[in-house]
Enzyme design. Structure first.
Site, PDB file in Angstrom:
ATOM      1  CG  HIS A 114      76.170 122.794  37.011  1.00 10.78           C
ATOM      2  ND1 HIS A 114      74.988 123.062  36.366  1.00 10.78           N
ATOM      3  CD2 HIS A 114      77.069 123.681  36.490  1.00 10.78           C
ATOM      4  CE1 HIS A 114      75.160 124.063  35.502  1.00 10.78           C
ATOM      5  NE2 HIS A 114      76.422 124.441  35.561  1.00 10.78           N
TER       6      HIS A 114
ATOM      7  CE  LYS B 188      78.370 127.787  29.499  1.00  7.28           C
ATOM      8  NZ  LYS B 188      79.353 128.880  29.663  1.00  7.28           N
TER       9      LYS B 188
ATOM     10  CE  LYS C 227      79.188 124.507  31.479  1.00  4.71           C
ATOM     11  NZ  LYS C 227      80.516 125.088  31.215  1.00  4.71           N
TER      12      LYS C 227
ATOM     13  CG  ASP D 183      81.402 125.666  27.945  1.00  2.00           C
ATOM     14  OD1 ASP D 183      82.432 125.364  27.299  1.00  2.00           O
ATOM     15  OD2 ASP D 183      81.430 126.348  28.990  1.00  2.00           O
TER      16      ASP D 183
ATOM     17  CD  GLU E 282      81.533 128.986  27.106  1.00  2.00           C
ATOM     18  OE1 GLU E 282      80.299 129.148  26.975  1.00  2.00           O
ATOM     19  OE2 GLU E 282      82.129 129.175  28.174  1.00  2.00           O
TER      20      GLU E 282
ATOM     21  CG  ASP F 168      85.140 130.093  29.352  1.00  2.00           C
ATOM     22  OD1 ASP F 168      85.714 130.974  30.007  1.00  2.00           O
ATOM     23  OD2 ASP F 168      84.408 129.232  29.905  1.00  2.00           O
TER      24      ASP F 168
ATOM     25  CE  LYS G  52      83.580 131.649  32.344  1.00  2.00           C
ATOM     26  NZ  LYS G  52      84.012 130.248  32.532  1.00  2.00           N
TER      27      LYS G  52
ATOM     28  CD  GLU H   3      78.395 131.742  31.192  1.00  2.00           C
ATOM     29  OE1 GLU H   3      77.929 130.862  30.449  1.00  2.00           O
ATOM     30  OE2 GLU H   3      79.562 131.724  31.615  1.00  2.00           O
TER      31      GLU H   3
HETATM   32  C1  MUC Z   1      82.161 127.657  31.894  1.00  4.88           C
HETATM   33  O1  MUC Z   1      83.054 126.978  31.461  1.00  4.88           O
HETATM   34  O2  MUC Z   1      81.664 128.483  31.152  1.00  4.88           O
HETATM   35  C2  MUC Z   1      79.674 128.835  33.316  1.00  4.88           C
HETATM   36  C3  MUC Z   1      78.378 128.470  33.326  1.00  4.88           C
HETATM   37  C4  MUC Z   1      78.318 127.135  33.698  1.00  4.88           C
HETATM   38  O3  MUC Z   1      77.327 126.456  33.827  1.00  4.88           O
HETATM   39  O4  MUC Z   1      79.543 126.674  33.918  1.00  4.88           O
HETATM   40  C5  MUC Z   1      80.415 127.704  33.712  1.00  4.88           C
HETATM   41  C6  MUC Z   1      81.780 127.496  33.324  1.00  4.88           C
HETATM   42 MG    MG Z   2      82.902 127.879  29.484  1.00  2.00          MG
END
Ligand code: MUC
Ligand code: MG
Length: 382
Positions: free
Chosen positions: A24, A169, A171, A200, A226, A251, A275, A329
């Site tokens: 991941h 989402k 990254k 994000d 994000e 976040d 969260k 999520e």
């Molecule tokens: C984050 O920063 O949001 C939440 C879902 C994901 O894949 O990583 C996280 C952390």
């Molecule tokens: Mg995040």
């Protein structure tokens, strides 16, 4: 007659290390396992409560690590709570804030176990303790973070085809802005209107990069960004929120209700990623929700990539929230190679279902706990 008050008798912790289904890839770390700190509280009437705290990528996401979460509980929080009235969750939360600053994930894990125990003793769900669920299921996003655009597209297509997820989402933040934007544009054009695409950045961009990145992401069909810049740059977040139509979500900037108030007052986000762990527990997360609602912001049910246990806890709270415009999520259990619950959380028809049953609605599979616990005895004698 003397009524015996049920008390907190014992608080035990352990760390599980569970491999992820694939690497991941986040801007700050690549996760190949998730470490979950489990908390079990035993009460004097024989009842029990379970809780969990996780972070992301060890210490790369924030100031707490799995090891610090465990040691904060064992050394400071548990000794303060032992012997106290079991049903006094608010008093327990206040006491934890008194004996330890910060350490929100550790407090969350304990607080969840207190709510779980209370719900089980009363025979009601934690959602009921928060006034009652108004949803039975919630939309659930998936994170595309394999590190490869083609793999991400194939993964997303499979998620859509199987009815699992249609909100994605991505990254980003590890590569140059233009490369990341090209990656987002490729995925959006491959998936089209079948998917909602968000990104994000996990705090990685400078304000200058974000000024270029946001309009380019918007042109690529991305709906939300994000935490584009560092959590403490609320001025930069406010400028980005004001200047671009693409939604800006806070976040890492949201460490509980005080931060939520600052973000709202400065206009530093359009949406709160709420969260439970980052807020400092279910009660504090409910306060973050209230501030977001009062400020007229959008809400999103965020995750710290928990196992089914704290995912169930988060669902109990989010089920009580009137509007989560951006969905949730809460896919943590799906990213792990093993589900530690006896009855896994149900994902169906692009939604995650709110567990029913007393407390947080989760029961552990003892064999999985034994297998994944960090301190387990060696299986083969050497
Ligand atoms: C984050 O920063 O949001 C939440 C879902 C994901 O894949 O990583 C996280 C952390
Ligand atoms: Mg995040």
């Amino acid at each position: 007659t003397v009524t015996q008050v049920t008390t907190i008798d014992r608080i035990d912790t352990l760390i599980l290390d569970i491999p992820t289904i694939r690497g991941h890839v986040l801007s700050m770390a690549t996760m190949r396992t998730q470490a979950a700190v489990l908390v079990r509280i035993r009460f004097s009437d024989g009842s029990e409560g379970l809780g969990e705290g996780t972070t992301i990528g060890g210490l790369s996401y924030g100031p707490e690590s799995p090891e610090s979460i465990r040691s904060a509980i064992d050394t400071y929080l548990a000794p303060a709570l032992i012997g106290r009235a079991a049903d006094d969750v608010n008093g327990g939360v206040q006491l934890m804030d008194h004996v330890a600053r910060g350490n929100r994930i550790a407090k969350t894990a304990v607080e969840i176990a207190l709510w779980d125990g209370l719900g089980k003793r009363l025979g009601v769900s934690v959602a009921q303790l928060f006034g009652g669920a108004v949803h039975t299921r919630l939309p659930v996003a998936w994170t595309l973070a394999s590190g490869n655009s083609d793999t991400d597209i194939a993964e997303a297509e499979q998620m859509i085809a199987t009815g699992r997820h249609r909100i994605f989402k991505l990254k980003i933040g590890k590569r140059a802005v233009a490369d990341d934007v090209a990656h987002v544009a490729r995925i959006k054009s491959a998936l089209g209107d079948a998917a909602s695409i968000r990104v994000d950045v996990n705090q990685t961009w400078t304000l200058t990069e974000a000024r270029r990145g946001l309009p380019a992401l918007q042109d690529a069909g991305c709906e939300l960004v994000e935490q584009p810049v560092a959590a403490r740059y609320l001025g930069a977040m406010a400028e980005l929120t004001r200047s671009h139509a693409i939604a800006v979500m806070a976040d890492e900037a949201l460490g509980g209700p005080e931060d939520a108030l600052a973000v709202a007052a400065k206009g530093a986000a359009d949406v709160f990623a709420v969260k439970i762990a980052q807020s400092g527990g279910l009660k504090r997360a409910a306060e973050v929700v209230a501030i977001g609602q009062a400020a007229g912001l959008g809400l999103y049910g965020g995750t710290m990539l928990e196992t089914g246990l704290s995912t169930a806890a988060a669902l109990q709270l989010f089920a009580t929230v009137e509007r989560l415009d951006w969905g949730t999520e809460l896919f943590g259990p799906l990213l792990l190679t093993a589900d530690i619950l006896a009855q896994p959380i149900i994902y169906r028809d692009f939604h995650v279902e709110v567990p029913t049953g007393p407390g947080i609605g989760a029961t552990l599979d003892p064999y999985k706990i034994e297998f994944y616990r960090r301190d387990r005895a060696p299986r083969i004698a050497v």
